[in-house]
Design a protein around this motif. Sequence first.
Motif, PDB file in Angstrom:
ATOM      1  N   MET A  18      15.367  31.933 -39.940  1.00  0.00           N
ATOM      2  CA  MET A  18      15.594  30.503 -39.756  1.00  0.00           C
ATOM      3  C   MET A  18      15.544  29.762 -41.085  1.00  0.00           C
ATOM      4  N   LEU A  19      14.596  30.125 -41.931  1.00  0.00           N
ATOM      5  CA  LEU A  19      14.486  29.466 -43.232  1.00  0.00           C
ATOM      6  C   LEU A  19      15.657  29.830 -44.136  1.00  0.00           C
ATOM      7  N   GLU A  20      16.056  31.089 -44.125  1.00  0.00           N
ATOM      8  CA  GLU A  20      17.212  31.517 -44.922  1.00  0.00           C
ATOM      9  C   GLU A  20      18.490  30.817 -44.458  1.00  0.00           C
ATOM     10  N   THR A  21      18.643  30.708 -43.141  1.00  0.00           N
ATOM     11  CA  THR A  21      19.819  30.035 -42.583  1.00  0.00           C
ATOM     12  C   THR A  21      19.819  28.563 -42.949  1.00  0.00           C
ATOM     13  N   PRO A  52      15.918  18.076 -48.838  1.00  0.00           N
ATOM     14  CA  PRO A  52      14.788  19.005 -48.876  1.00  0.00           C
ATOM     15  C   PRO A  52      14.546  19.675 -47.530  1.00  0.00           C
ATOM     16  N   ILE A  53      13.980  20.877 -47.585  1.00  0.00           N
ATOM     17  CA  ILE A  53      13.642  21.642 -46.397  1.00  0.00           C
ATOM     18  C   ILE A  53      12.133  21.830 -46.338  1.00  0.00           C
ATOM     19  N   LEU A  93       2.817  32.478 -43.563  1.00  0.00           N
ATOM     20  CA  LEU A  93       4.029  31.669 -43.431  1.00  0.00           C
ATOM     21  C   LEU A  93       4.174  30.693 -44.593  1.00  0.00           C
ATOM     22  N   ALA A  94       3.060  30.193 -45.106  1.00  0.00           N
ATOM     23  CA  ALA A  94       3.120  29.323 -46.284  1.00  0.00           C
ATOM     24  C   ALA A  94       3.666  30.101 -47.479  1.00  0.00           C
ATOM     25  N   ALA A  95       3.251  31.355 -47.612  1.00  0.00           N
ATOM     26  CA  ALA A  95       3.749  32.195 -48.706  1.00  0.00           C
ATOM     27  C   ALA A  95       5.248  32.441 -48.570  1.00  0.00           C
ATOM     28  N   ILE A  96       5.707  32.697 -47.353  1.00  0.00           N
ATOM     29  CA  ILE A  96       7.139  32.885 -47.111  1.00  0.00           C
ATOM     30  C   ILE A  96       7.901  31.615 -47.458  1.00  0.00           C
ATOM     31  N   GLU A 113       8.106  31.317 -51.199  1.00  0.00           N
ATOM     32  CA  GLU A 113       8.999  32.341 -51.739  1.00  0.00           C
ATOM     33  C   GLU A 113      10.471  31.969 -51.549  1.00  0.00           C
ATOM     34  N   LYS A 114      10.781  31.343 -50.426  1.00  0.00           N
ATOM     35  CA  LYS A 114      12.170  31.042 -50.105  1.00  0.00           C
ATOM     36  C   LYS A 114      12.577  29.614 -50.510  1.00  0.00           C
ATOM     37  N   GLY A 115      11.731  28.953 -51.276  1.00  0.00           N
ATOM     38  CA  GLY A 115      12.139  27.707 -51.908  1.00  0.00           C
ATOM     39  C   GLY A 115      12.025  26.451 -51.078  1.00  0.00           C
TER      40      GLY A 115
END
Length: 314
Positions: free
Chosen positions: A65-68, A78-79, A93-96, A99-101
């Motif tokens: 979902m975050l990548e999409t 902003p996301i 999940l905070a680390a993910i 990591e994914k910006g």
Amino acid sequence: MGESTGIAKGILGFPVAPFTENGRLDEQALFENIRFLVEEGLDAIYIACGSGEFQSLDKAEYEVMLETANEAVAGKVPIYTGVGGNLRTAVELAAISEEKGAAGYLLLPPYLIHGEQEGLYRYASEIFESAPNLDAILYQRDNAIYSVETVRQLTAYPQFKGVKDGIGNMELNICLTHEFKGRLDFLNGMPMAEVTMPAYLPLGITTYSSAISNYIPHISRMYYKALLAGDQETLDELYTDVILPINSIRKQRKGYAVSLIKAGMEIIGLQTRGYVRPPVTPVTKEHYKELEQILGRALEKYPRKEKISKIKES
């Protein structure tokens, strides 16, 4: 305490998690839905939060979902992500998200337990410390209602940027906005926030999450402009024609804060279906028909400049 550099303000988009009939995450539908929100001018995207059925996602789906969202948004707004549940999961999940910006995260309530303020402080502080480069927003909701003193303690963390209210305690809101004006930003996160925004505006709260923006964002924007301009005539019409009738349906059954959004999206022809994951249940046929009639009349009276599709045949 210093000044906050702030978080995204205006109308905030909270996309749903579209599922296929067999319960799989529909990545293409998610991409199309998020791109629609961005093209319609929403000011930020909050992915995998309450309306995104956070509680029903596994780690792999959360990442997808975050990548999409990153792909669909393409850097235009902003996301933010939803982070919460049990402490270890929240930290992961905070680390993910970092990591994914993502720009930051909305701190959702911890799982099940009603903790003391000391426990809530430790819950939030451990997550804040785990991702110091992400903006953090507290969500006042359910079993996570932070007192003024606890919020005061948490302002020691510079990454703590905002508070989203989902309980409607105006005494608490007045105390928080008075003490932390300039240090924290405040968001209206009440269900169907358009209903309550006139009560929040005098406190300087002009930012809110909009459920109806998922399917009628142009009406949400019309409402927002009228609110800021003090155009009571337009507000009254929108309350009568759209906002209060939809809110009346939303209150009929638990879980409609999610499933009614999906029904509205399906009715106007967006890339989604009404499939939800338990314990959320789909909208009943009766309420679906009622929503369909409301939206048909609303789009006839308040047409968008470019219609994405026609209302489905009754």
